[in-house]
Design an enzyme around this catalytic site. Sequence first.
Site, PDB file in Angstrom:
ATOM      1  CG  LEU A 115      -1.968  -1.124   1.477  1.00 15.44           C
ATOM      2  CD1 LEU A 115      -2.835  -1.097   2.444  1.00 15.44           C
ATOM      3  CD2 LEU A 115      -2.640  -1.486   0.144  1.00 15.44           C
ATOM      4  N   GLY A 160       1.103  -5.513   0.997  1.00 17.69           N
ATOM      5  CA  GLY A 160       0.236  -5.421  -0.171  1.00 17.69           C
ATOM      6  C   GLY A 160       0.847  -6.478  -1.292  1.00 17.69           C
ATOM      7  CG  ASN A 182       6.059  -5.970   5.868  1.00 20.08           C
ATOM      8  OD1 ASN A 182       5.235  -5.928   5.047  1.00 20.08           O
ATOM      9  ND2 ASN A 182       6.950  -4.951   5.873  1.00 20.08           N
ATOM     10  CD  GLU A 183       0.604  -6.519   5.835  1.00 16.23           C
ATOM     11  OE1 GLU A 183       1.077  -7.624   6.325  1.00 16.23           O
ATOM     12  OE2 GLU A 183       0.404  -6.128   4.652  1.00 16.23           O
TER      13      GLU A 183
HETATM   14  C1  LIG Z   1      -4.227  -1.235  13.121  1.00 13.44           C
HETATM   15  C2  LIG Z   1      -4.084  -0.207  11.963  1.00 13.44           C
HETATM   16  C3  LIG Z   1      -4.922  -0.428  10.322  1.00 13.44           C
HETATM   17  C4  LIG Z   1      -4.488   0.472   9.705  1.00 13.44           C
HETATM   18  C5  LIG Z   1      -4.477   0.130   8.210  1.00 13.44           C
HETATM   19  C6  LIG Z   1      -3.317  -0.386   7.565  1.00 13.44           C
HETATM   20  C7  LIG Z   1      -3.866  -1.352   6.369  1.00 13.44           C
HETATM   21  C8  LIG Z   1      -3.358  -2.626   6.416  1.00 13.44           C
HETATM   22  C9  LIG Z   1      -3.938  -3.420   5.480  1.00 13.44           C
HETATM   23  C10 LIG Z   1      -3.365  -4.012   4.528  1.00 13.44           C
HETATM   24  C11 LIG Z   1      -1.959  -4.534   4.540  1.00 13.44           C
HETATM   25  C12 LIG Z   1      -1.154  -3.864   3.400  1.00 13.44           C
HETATM   26  C13 LIG Z   1      -0.470  -3.065   4.131  1.00 13.44           C
HETATM   27  C14 LIG Z   1       0.819  -2.291   3.466  1.00 13.44           C
HETATM   28  O1  LIG Z   1       1.050  -2.586   2.187  1.00 13.44           O
HETATM   29  S1  LIG Z   1       1.781  -1.048   4.269  1.00 13.44           S
HETATM   30  C15 LIG Z   1       3.076  -0.852   3.108  1.00 13.44           C
HETATM   31  C16 LIG Z   1       4.098  -1.817   3.679  1.00 13.44           C
HETATM   32  N1  LIG Z   1       5.334  -1.787   2.768  1.00 13.44           N
HETATM   33  C17 LIG Z   1       6.451  -1.820   3.283  1.00 13.44           C
HETATM   34  O2  LIG Z   1       6.904  -1.978   4.221  1.00 13.44           O
HETATM   35  C18 LIG Z   1       7.588  -1.746   2.270  1.00 13.44           C
HETATM   36  C19 LIG Z   1       8.386  -0.790   2.116  1.00 13.44           C
HETATM   37  N2  LIG Z   1       9.320  -0.229   1.281  1.00 13.44           N
HETATM   38  C20 LIG Z   1      10.503  -0.986   1.241  1.00 13.44           C
HETATM   39  O3  LIG Z   1      10.808  -1.609   1.804  1.00 13.44           O
HETATM   40  C21 LIG Z   1      11.506  -0.770  -0.192  1.00 13.44           C
HETATM   41  O4  LIG Z   1      11.035   0.457  -0.442  1.00 13.44           O
HETATM   42  C22 LIG Z   1      11.344  -1.879  -1.038  1.00 13.44           C
HETATM   43  C23 LIG Z   1      12.255  -2.897  -0.600  1.00 13.44           C
HETATM   44  C24 LIG Z   1      10.092  -2.075  -1.702  1.00 13.44           C
HETATM   45  C25 LIG Z   1      12.140  -1.338  -2.335  1.00 13.44           C
HETATM   46  O5  LIG Z   1      13.579  -0.760  -2.096  1.00 13.44           O
HETATM   47  P1  LIG Z   1      14.381   0.093  -2.720  1.00 13.44           P
HETATM   48  O6  LIG Z   1      14.414  -0.380  -4.187  1.00 13.44           O
HETATM   49  O7  LIG Z   1      15.816   0.358  -2.130  1.00 13.44           O
HETATM   50  O8  LIG Z   1      13.457   1.356  -2.761  1.00 13.44           O
HETATM   51  P2  LIG Z   1      13.417   2.554  -1.829  1.00 13.44           P
HETATM   52  O9  LIG Z   1      13.293   1.975  -0.489  1.00 13.44           O
HETATM   53  O10 LIG Z   1      14.731   3.581  -1.889  1.00 13.44           O
HETATM   54  O11 LIG Z   1      12.192   3.268  -2.183  1.00 13.44           O
HETATM   55  C26 LIG Z   1      12.136   4.269  -3.117  1.00 13.44           C
HETATM   56  C27 LIG Z   1      11.174   5.301  -2.912  1.00 13.44           C
HETATM   57  O12 LIG Z   1       9.549   4.914  -2.718  1.00 13.44           O
HETATM   58  C28 LIG Z   1       9.292   5.248  -1.646  1.00 13.44           C
HETATM   59  N3  LIG Z   1       8.511   3.980  -0.997  1.00 13.44           N
HETATM   60  C29 LIG Z   1       8.887   2.894  -0.732  1.00 13.44           C
HETATM   61  N4  LIG Z   1       7.787   2.020  -0.284  1.00 13.44           N
HETATM   62  C30 LIG Z   1       6.821   2.893  -0.339  1.00 13.44           C
HETATM   63  C31 LIG Z   1       5.388   2.713   0.095  1.00 13.44           C
HETATM   64  N5  LIG Z   1       4.865   1.507   0.520  1.00 13.44           N
HETATM   65  N6  LIG Z   1       4.468   3.536  -0.041  1.00 13.44           N
HETATM   66  C32 LIG Z   1       4.981   4.915  -0.433  1.00 13.44           C
HETATM   67  N7  LIG Z   1       6.509   5.133  -0.882  1.00 13.44           N
HETATM   68  C33 LIG Z   1       7.309   4.077  -0.659  1.00 13.44           C
HETATM   69  C34 LIG Z   1      10.431   5.454  -0.545  1.00 13.44           C
HETATM   70  O13 LIG Z   1      10.410   6.106   0.447  1.00 13.44           O
HETATM   71  C35 LIG Z   1      11.454   6.037  -1.690  1.00 13.44           C
HETATM   72  O14 LIG Z   1      11.120   7.330  -1.666  1.00 13.44           O
HETATM   73  P3  LIG Z   1      11.969   8.593  -2.003  1.00 13.44           P
HETATM   74  O15 LIG Z   1      12.963   8.638  -0.922  1.00 13.44           O
HETATM   75  O16 LIG Z   1      11.234   9.718  -2.078  1.00 13.44           O
HETATM   76  O17 LIG Z   1      12.663   8.168  -3.547  1.00 13.44           O
END
Ligand SMILES: CCCCCCCC/C=C\C/C=C/C(=O)SCCNC(=O)CCNC(=O)[C@H](O)C(C)(C)COP(=O)(O)OP(=O)(O)OC[C@H]1O[C@@H](n2cnc3c(N)ncnc32)[C@H](O)[C@@H]1OP(=O)(O)O
Length: 306
Positions: A115, A160, A182-183
Amino acid sequence: MLLTLFESHTHFFLSMFQKMILTKIISNTLSLHKKQLIEWLPAVRYFSSPTNPLVNVDVNDKSGIAVVTMNRKPVNGLSLELFEAMSKALDDLENNRIRGAILTSSCPTVFSAGLDLNELYQPDKKRFKAFWTTFQDVWLKLYGSSFPTAAAINGHAPAGGCFLAISCEYRVMCPDYKIGLNETRLGIIAPIFLRASMRNTVSNREAEKALTLGTLYSTEDALKIGLIDEIAIYKVKAIERCENFLAQFNNVSSIARSFTKRSLRQKDLEELENCREEDFNIFWSNLIEPSVQKQIGDYMQSLKKK
Ligand SMILES: CCCCCCCC/C=C\C/C=C/C(=O)SCCNC(=O)CCNC(=O)[C@H](O)C(C)(C)COP(=O)(O)OP(=O)(O)OC[C@H]1O[C@@H](n2cnc3c(N)ncnc32)[C@H](O)[C@@H]1OP(=O)(O)O
């Protein structure tokens, strides 16, 4: 409807017995024709979807298999707009009776980062409601699709991203990436539909461990627990393996296959269909908790610092 019409119009003229016989004949004929029609349709209804910049759909005319490519740089963060594009693409695929779909990514090292955290941080209620509802729609359409599905996971697939992959029926992943739900590590609770997809993929025990610990698995470890089905060295090979998986259904009746899939997944689908509003309310009230917002904000900062 035809049968109802037939029954009402013949009410005055036929005996009960005659009606039963005629009804049976019409019903058999209709179901036979419907079956033949549906079996034939895939050969003639492949389509070329108008390209959406966020989701590209490419259907192979010969095989009838669609490659659906998520294209939201840099990491395919699942935003409202990306979910809307996916939801539309899934409708198009369903309406055009394709033979199968392969989900993949145009980002070189990321399948999907899950997400988009910007949707979760300091959210506007109206937009978040649309976001969450479309997220639910995408899951219902992908997990419940009548066509077979596979994921060519050509990069990291946390949270997600993993959820999209496990909503498909088969997964081929490239080496040296991470996948998992990893939520809990982010302090958020996986919604019911995500838990259902996980339980449908790995054993109940592995699902419990994976979800409570919030483990991100290497490609090799993911294969060991059955979270993925195969490893392929490059994206092209991953797509090829997915095609091989989908090609196996060429020798299986598409009706028998899709009914069987539907009946196996029906309970999970109904569970969400019956509580969509409640599911939203639970997430919304948790999401706006100040402690959850702080955790999400800190996590976003840590990603940027990296
Ligand atoms: C009880 C409370 C309930 C609340 C409701 C919650 C809903 C829960 C339900 C659904 C389940 C799903 C939940 C989710 O999906 S939450 C998102 C979780 N995602 C992560 O933890 C992944 C985070 N990202 C990473 O680990 C890494 O980015 C990577 C391994 C995917 C890629 O690594 P790499 O190639 O080194 O790229 P960067 O890390 O440098 O990232 C580039 C750029 O993109 C931005 N970014 C990364 N991930 C996200 C994201 N998920 N959303 C928005 N932006 C993201 C990152 O910050 C970098 O940005 P920049 O510095 O400005 O370039």
